[in-house]
Design a protein around this motif. Structure first.
Motif, short mmCIF file in Angstrom:
data_model
loop_
_atom_site.label_atom_id
_atom_site.label_comp_id
_atom_site.label_asym_id
_atom_site.label_seq_id
_atom_site.Cartn_x
_atom_site.Cartn_y
_atom_site.Cartn_z
N MET A 199 31.60 62.55 -25.22
CA MET A 199 31.43 62.11 -23.84
C MET A 199 32.78 61.71 -23.24
N VAL A 200 33.61 61.04 -24.03
CA VAL A 200 34.93 60.65 -23.53
C VAL A 200 35.75 61.88 -23.17
N VAL A 201 35.68 62.91 -23.99
CA VAL A 201 36.39 64.16 -23.70
C VAL A 201 35.82 64.81 -22.44
N LEU A 224 36.77 69.34 -17.67
CA LEU A 224 36.02 69.46 -18.91
C LEU A 224 34.60 68.92 -18.76
N GLY A 225 34.18 68.73 -17.52
CA GLY A 225 32.85 68.21 -17.25
C GLY A 225 31.73 69.14 -17.67
N TRP A 226 32.05 70.42 -17.86
CA TRP A 226 31.03 71.38 -18.32
C TRP A 226 30.51 71.01 -19.70
N PHE A 235 26.26 70.59 -22.67
CA PHE A 235 25.96 70.68 -24.10
C PHE A 235 25.74 69.30 -24.71
N LEU A 236 26.34 68.30 -24.09
CA LEU A 236 26.26 66.94 -24.61
C LEU A 236 24.87 66.34 -24.45
N ILE A 237 24.22 66.60 -23.35
CA ILE A 237 22.90 66.01 -23.10
C ILE A 237 21.87 66.44 -24.15
#
Length: 82
Positions: A16-18, A24-26, A30-32
């Motif tokens: 999330m920090v990255v 890099l918000g894309w 994938f994070l969710i």
């Protein structure tokens, strides 16, 4: 299960920090699902673990939930388009 979910949450938090870095918000797309899977593992850990040993699973659930909320807010701000 609790330790797995806690480690999963730590990895999601680092990711999330990255993903907060501009352009890099894309990564939030994938994070969710990644954090949702970690939250599901934590919920399963809470369900099958004795009450006195649920601390790690609860911490993993909170950590993954926090990551999901921040990622959704970031995407709503338009950060996931670039």
């Amino acid at each position: 299960m609790g330790l797995i979910s806690l480690l999963w949450g730590i990895v999601a938090m680092l990711w999330m920090v990255v993903a907060l870095i501009p352009l890099l918000g894309w990564g939030n797309w994938f994070l969710i699902p990644f954090a949702a899977l970690g939250a599901a593992i934590a919920a399963l850990g809470i369900a099958v673990t004795r009450p006195e040993r649920r601390g790690r699973a609860k911490a993993g659930l909170v950590l993954n939930g926090l990551v999901i909320v921040v990622a959704v807010v970031r995407l709503n701000l338009g950060g996931g388009l670039l």
